[in-house]
Structures are given as C-alpha cells and as structure tokens.
Scaffold this motif. Structure first.
Motif, PDB file in Angstrom:
ATOM      1  N   LEU A 221     -13.929 -26.909 -60.333  1.00 53.73           N
ATOM      2  CA  LEU A 221     -13.014 -26.991 -61.479  1.00 53.73           C
ATOM      3  C   LEU A 221     -13.773 -27.149 -62.791  1.00 53.73           C
ATOM      4  O   LEU A 221     -13.198 -27.077 -63.866  1.00 53.73           O
ATOM      5  N   HIS A 222     -15.086 -27.383 -62.691  1.00 56.71           N
ATOM      6  CA  HIS A 222     -15.902 -27.591 -63.906  1.00 56.71           C
ATOM      7  C   HIS A 222     -16.946 -26.470 -63.923  1.00 56.71           C
ATOM      8  O   HIS A 222     -16.604 -25.297 -63.867  1.00 56.71           O
ATOM      9  N   ALA A 225     -17.241 -23.171 -61.572  1.00 56.86           N
ATOM     10  CA  ALA A 225     -16.302 -22.042 -61.621  1.00 56.86           C
ATOM     11  C   ALA A 225     -17.019 -20.710 -61.862  1.00 56.86           C
ATOM     12  O   ALA A 225     -16.551 -19.660 -61.410  1.00 56.86           O
ATOM     13  N   ALA A 254      -2.234 -20.857 -56.687  1.00 62.30           N
ATOM     14  CA  ALA A 254      -3.679 -21.125 -56.625  1.00 62.30           C
ATOM     15  C   ALA A 254      -4.269 -20.912 -58.016  1.00 62.30           C
ATOM     16  O   ALA A 254      -3.739 -20.137 -58.812  1.00 62.30           O
ATOM     17  N   ILE A 256      -6.793 -19.479 -60.763  1.00 64.02           N
ATOM     18  CA  ILE A 256      -7.615 -18.279 -60.960  1.00 64.02           C
ATOM     19  C   ILE A 256      -8.893 -18.744 -61.645  1.00 64.02           C
ATOM     20  O   ILE A 256      -8.842 -19.295 -62.746  1.00 64.02           O
ATOM     21  N   GLY A 260      -8.069 -20.690 -67.877  1.00 65.68           N
ATOM     22  CA  GLY A 260      -7.400 -21.965 -68.105  1.00 65.68           C
ATOM     23  C   GLY A 260      -8.359 -23.012 -68.628  1.00 65.68           C
ATOM     24  O   GLY A 260      -9.584 -22.938 -68.388  1.00 65.68           O
ATOM     25  N   ASN A 313     -11.958 -18.722 -69.829  1.00 65.49           N
ATOM     26  CA  ASN A 313     -12.778 -19.811 -70.361  1.00 65.49           C
ATOM     27  C   ASN A 313     -14.255 -19.406 -70.313  1.00 65.49           C
ATOM     28  O   ASN A 313     -14.580 -18.275 -69.936  1.00 65.49           O
TER      29      ASN A 313
HETATM   30  N1  CMC Z   1      -4.924 -20.187 -62.834  1.00 60.28           N
HETATM   31  C1  CMC Z   1      -3.574 -20.240 -62.685  1.00 60.28           C
HETATM   32  N2  CMC Z   1      -2.826 -21.194 -63.252  1.00 60.28           N
HETATM   33  C2  CMC Z   1      -3.435 -22.106 -63.992  1.00 60.28           C
HETATM   34  C3  CMC Z   1      -4.827 -22.088 -64.202  1.00 60.28           C
HETATM   35  C4  CMC Z   1      -5.578 -21.084 -63.572  1.00 60.28           C
HETATM   36  N3  CMC Z   1      -6.884 -21.012 -63.697  1.00 60.28           N
HETATM   37  N4  CMC Z   1      -5.170 -23.138 -64.963  1.00 60.28           N
HETATM   38  C5  CMC Z   1      -4.040 -23.783 -65.249  1.00 60.28           C
HETATM   39  N5  CMC Z   1      -2.991 -23.162 -64.666  1.00 60.28           N
HETATM   40  C6  CMC Z   1      -1.572 -23.543 -64.754  1.00 60.28           C
HETATM   41  C7  CMC Z   1      -1.255 -24.589 -63.684  1.00 60.28           C
HETATM   42  O1  CMC Z   1      -0.836 -23.998 -62.489  1.00 60.28           O
HETATM   43  C8  CMC Z   1      -0.174 -25.394 -64.353  1.00 60.28           C
HETATM   44  O2  CMC Z   1       1.027 -24.685 -64.283  1.00 60.28           O
HETATM   45  P1  CMC Z   1       2.429 -25.477 -64.113  1.00 60.28           P
HETATM   46  O3  CMC Z   1       2.543 -26.314 -65.364  1.00 60.28           O
HETATM   47  O4  CMC Z   1       3.451 -24.408 -64.012  1.00 60.28           O
HETATM   48  O5  CMC Z   1       2.298 -26.299 -62.868  1.00 60.28           O
HETATM   49  C9  CMC Z   1      -0.617 -25.388 -65.830  1.00 60.28           C
HETATM   50  O6  CMC Z   1      -1.372 -24.198 -66.000  1.00 60.28           O
HETATM   51  C10 CMC Z   1      -1.473 -26.583 -66.207  1.00 60.28           C
HETATM   52  O7  CMC Z   1      -2.523 -26.657 -65.246  1.00 60.28           O
HETATM   53  P2  CMC Z   1      -3.348 -27.959 -64.914  1.00 60.28           P
HETATM   54  O8  CMC Z   1      -4.011 -27.798 -63.601  1.00 60.28           O
HETATM   55  O9  CMC Z   1      -2.494 -29.176 -65.120  1.00 60.28           O
HETATM   56  O10 CMC Z   1      -4.411 -27.923 -66.078  1.00 60.28           O
HETATM   57  P3  CMC Z   1      -5.643 -28.891 -66.234  1.00 60.28           P
HETATM   58  O11 CMC Z   1      -5.798 -29.113 -67.668  1.00 60.28           O
HETATM   59  O12 CMC Z   1      -5.525 -30.081 -65.349  1.00 60.28           O
HETATM   60  O13 CMC Z   1      -6.852 -28.027 -65.629  1.00 60.28           O
HETATM   61  C11 CMC Z   1      -8.654 -26.550 -65.438  1.00 60.28           C
HETATM   62  C12 CMC Z   1      -7.786 -27.367 -66.399  1.00 60.28           C
HETATM   63  C13 CMC Z   1      -9.829 -25.959 -66.200  1.00 60.28           C
HETATM   64  C14 CMC Z   1      -9.224 -27.487 -64.353  1.00 60.28           C
HETATM   65  C15 CMC Z   1      -7.780 -25.445 -64.816  1.00 60.28           C
HETATM   66  O14 CMC Z   1      -7.346 -24.555 -65.810  1.00 60.28           O
HETATM   67  C16 CMC Z   1      -8.495 -24.715 -63.687  1.00 60.28           C
HETATM   68  O15 CMC Z   1      -8.531 -25.201 -62.556  1.00 60.28           O
HETATM   69  N6  CMC Z   1      -9.099 -23.517 -63.979  1.00 60.28           N
HETATM   70  C17 CMC Z   1      -9.819 -22.789 -62.987  1.00 60.28           C
HETATM   71  C18 CMC Z   1     -11.199 -23.359 -62.802  1.00 60.28           C
HETATM   72  C19 CMC Z   1     -12.083 -23.056 -63.986  1.00 60.28           C
HETATM   73  O16 CMC Z   1     -12.166 -21.939 -64.454  1.00 60.28           O
HETATM   74  N7  CMC Z   1     -12.805 -24.095 -64.452  1.00 60.28           N
HETATM   75  C20 CMC Z   1     -13.699 -23.991 -65.591  1.00 60.28           C
HETATM   76  C21 CMC Z   1     -13.177 -24.748 -66.770  1.00 60.28           C
HETATM   77  S1  CMC Z   1     -13.970 -24.418 -68.331  1.00 60.28           S
HETATM   78  C22 CMC Z   1     -15.596 -24.853 -68.199  1.00 60.28           C
HETATM   79  C23 CMC Z   1     -15.929 -26.120 -67.526  1.00 60.28           C
HETATM   80  O17 CMC Z   1     -15.229 -27.128 -67.645  1.00 60.28           O
HETATM   81  O18 CMC Z   1     -16.942 -26.128 -66.876  1.00 60.28           O
END
Ligand code: CMC
Length: 378
Positions: A221-222, A225, A254, A256, A260, A313
């Motif tokens: 998640l960090h 990814a 799930a 993506i 996000g 991102n």
């Molecule tokens: N794909 C599909 N839906 C998403 C995604 C995604 N990547 N990210 C967020 N959502 C949706 C989620 O399903 C939720 O929808 P609903 O409100 O209908 O239930 C809404 O957006 C909010 O999601 P959340 O999980 O509460 O958001 P968060 O702020 O807790 O998580 C995140 C942030 C980065 C962990 C998340 O967007 C994620 O898991 N992304 C995929 C992993 C990723 O690319 N991580 C790298 C992050 S950036 C660089 C870094 O930190 O290293």
C-alpha cells in the motif's frame, strides 16, 4: 481528558508541525521547503535537494561541493557488512536485505550524540552515502558475484547505476534516475515518515530510525506498489484486456495498484513528471511494451473512478522508467528508499529539535473484569 473520535488510519490528524514539505491534494501541488517539485526536478540534483530538505535552505556552491565530497568519501561499506550480506538468502527480498543492513550500521556507530550537529551531519552523510552501495551490493551478491567498489569519478546517481552491473550508465539514464530520486525524496506525513518520526521520538539512533522506515515503506500500500504495478501490467498483457481487468477489480472492490492517494484527489504531480521522463527514455531507447497498456489504464480508471479522485500516483509510471533502464522489478522499492532516506533524515532532525515521545491513545473496546479460566476448563 475528552473522548476523541477515532479516525482509522489517522486520516486528517496532524502528527507533527513540519516545514519540510507541503502537499495540496486538490490542486496537485507538492513543494519541498516551499519550492515546487517541478522546478526542483528541472533544475536541481538529488544531493542538492537532500541538502535543502535536511538543512532547510538551498546550499551555496561551496556548501554543495563540500556535501557532495563528504558523501563521495563515505560510499564504501565495511567488509563485515558485506560479509553479513553474503549470508542473506538470494531469494530474500532486497527491501529486507536493506532493512537488515541499515540496522546493522548501528552496530558500527553505536555512539549516540543527538544534540551534536556534527553527529547529525555525519549520520546523514553516512546513511545517504551507504544505502545505495548496500542495495547494489545485495543485487550483485545474490547473483553470486562480488560487489563492485563505488567509482569516485561518477556522481551519486551514475555511481549507483554503475554499481548495479559494473557498467557506466548512459548519461540520459543517469540524469533521469537522479530526477526520479528528487521526486521520491519526501512527501509529508506518509506511513514510513511517520514510522521514522515515532522511532526518532524515542531518541534512538538514526540507523534504527531508517531501518524502521524501510520496513514500513516496503508494503504494497506504500512504496511496494511500484513493483505490483509491473506485475499488474504483465497480467493484463494487452490494451484490449484493460477495460475488463479494471472492471473486474472494481467489482471485487480490489485496489488498483499505482492509483489513489490519501491526499491527492487529482493526478499526482510526480506521476505527471515521471510519465514525461518515461517518454523521454522511450524516444531514445524505444517504447516499453507496457506503456500503451498503462495509458489505457489511466483512461479507463479516470472514467470509472475519477469521481472518487482516483488517479495515478507516484508509483504508477516509476516502474516503467526503471524497467527501461534495465533495473529488476524488486529493486524499485529499494530505489524509493535510496531517495526517501534523505526525507526521513530531515524529519529525524526536525523531530529532535522539538522532541516529545509519540504516545497516542486508543479506544478500548475489549472487556473488563474478565475471569481467569484455568487451562483444563477452557
Ligand atoms: N483502486 C480502487 N479503488 C480505490 C483505490 C484504488 N487504488 N484507492 C482508493 N480507492 C477507493 C476505495 O475503494 C474507497 O472507495 P469507497 O469509498 O467507495 O469504499 C475510496 O477510494 C477511499 O479509499 P481508501 O482505501 O479509504 O483510501 P486510503 O486513503 O485509505 O488509501 C491508498 C490510500 C494509497 C492506500 C489507496 O489508494 C491504495 O491502496 N492504492 C493502491 C496502492 C498504491 O498505489 N499505493 C501507493 C500510494 S502512493 C505512494 C506511496 O505511498 O508509496
């Protein structure tokens, strides 16, 4: 004390006062010490940006030259660290190897003098200088080769690429790699930085601070990814498969990978710059077979999830850049760590300047006055 509302993931809760970096997630703005990321990516170098973040101001010519020279002189790692790394299993993840090696540095520099600016500077130099050497050493040793010595005539990024496979890198690739490090060096109160600050607040040594942050960065998640993105593009395989693949993930709720962000509700400005860098590399070395798939993904995800603020991102395009440089996928997150160590150290220094140990609270939802049941009656 009043009962406070529990916020999962501490969303929106300030964990520190900081002047290191700033994000505007609605406008897609990222600044380091007030300077826009686009400007630093175009005009600065990784070491200059690291200096800016850690000491708060852009260095003069002399200050920068002195810092670069100190880092150059500290790139070598002790043979005992190399010998320790030789014993790591070659199937182990390079992030685990890095975490163990960073922690091991603390064994060699156990004197802790946190109020001494010279100690802070030495630790900063040593960590920024040796982390790339440790990543490259593990990469060669897991293939059964001896690590190569750093080359003093090469700058920070070119030297790292050289140490990975003992070949002097193409100058455009080295320049672009350096910009990638600038883009990854710092990003406000993310999970690994929080981890670094919590560890720092106990007044432990900077090697423990960095080791705990490396462990936190590795998760999918960090920082992890970026590796998962390449796996996902591989699984998709063709542009035609993008739409059904994305629809299936959404239907299964799930995540993506590479999309996000807790803070950004528009495309991450770093993703925009990384996409441009990828295109620059492709125009010299040929396009990556996954680039078209990635672009189609960006379109389809915007169409389906744009209303929720889900856009690429930093991790979405970085893997394509590193792939074009021939870097193995499981080194993408260690490379993120090579950059981010300077951000962690800026937070370490800032935390020490006004330290109070982190000791949050919790909302207890367990039972009270529970009976102890003897083992033979359970
Ligand atoms: N794909 C599909 N839906 C998403 C995604 C995604 N990547 N990210 C967020 N959502 C949706 C989620 O399903 C939720 O929808 P609903 O409100 O209908 O239930 C809404 O957006 C909010 O999601 P959340 O999980 O509460 O958001 P968060 O702020 O807790 O998580 C995140 C942030 C980065 C962990 C998340 O967007 C994620 O898991 N992304 C995929 C992993 C990723 O690319 N991580 C790298 C992050 S950036 C660089 C870094 O930190 O290293």
């Amino acid at each position: 004390m009043s009962v406070c509302e529990y916020k999962p993931g501490l969303e929106g809760i300030p964990a520190a006062q900081s002047s290191i970096s700033y994000v505007d997630g609605q406008k897609g703005i990222l600044e380091y010490r007030g300077i826009r990321i686009e400007e630093l990516a175009a005009k600065s170098t990784f070491l200059e940006t690291a200096y800016l973040l850690i000491w708060g101001e852009l260095p003069s010519k002399e200050e920068l030259a002195a810092f670069e020279e100190e880092v150059r002189l500290h790139r070598r790692i002790k043979y005992r660290i190399r010998d320790m790394m030789k014993c790591f299993p070659e199937s182990g993840h390079p992030m685990d190897a890095l975490q163990a090696s960073a922690a091991a540095l603390g064994l060699f520099y156990s004197l802790r003098d946190l109020h001494n600016p010279a100690y802070i500077r030495d630790s900063v130099v040593r960590l920024i200088a040796t982390i790339p050497t440790m990543v490259a050493a593990f990469q060669l040793m897991r293939k059964g080769n001896d690590p190569v010595r750093p080359r003093d005539d090469l700058d920070y990024s070119a030297n790292f690429l050289y140490m990975l496979d003992e070949k002097e890198p193409d100058p455009l690739a080295a320049k672009i790699f350096d910009i990638c490090l600038i883009l990854h060096v710092e990003h406000t109160m993310n999970a690994s930085t929080f981890s670094a600050r919590v560890t720092a607040s106990t007044l432990t040594d900077p090697y423990a601070v960095v080791a705990s942050a490396v462990g936190t960065l590795g998760g999918p998640l960090h920082g992890g990814a970026n590796e998962e993105v390449i796996q996902m593009l591989e699984d998709i395989g063709s542009v035609a498969n993008v739409r059904p693949y994305v629809e299936d993930l959404i239907q299964r709720k799930a995540k993506i990978m590479g999309f996000g962000h807790r803070v950004y509700k528009v495309k991450d400005p770093r993703a925009t710059i990384l996409q441009n860098l990828a295109e620059e590399l492709f125009s010299k070395f040929g396009e990556d077979k996954y680039y078209e798939i990635a672009q189609e993904m960006e379109r389809v995800v915007a169409e389906k999830l744009g209303h929720k603020g889900i856009y690429p991102n930093v991790d979405f395009y970085s893997g394509l850049v590193y792939r074009k440089m021939g870097i193995p996928t499981d080194l993408f997150t260690p490379i993120f760590a090579i950059a981010r160590v300077a951000g962690w150290l800026a937070h370490w220094k800032e935390q020490l300047e006004e330290n109070r140990i982190f000791r949050p609270t919790q909302v207890y939802n367990g039972q009270h006055e529970a009976p102890y049941i003897p083992i033979d009656q359970r």
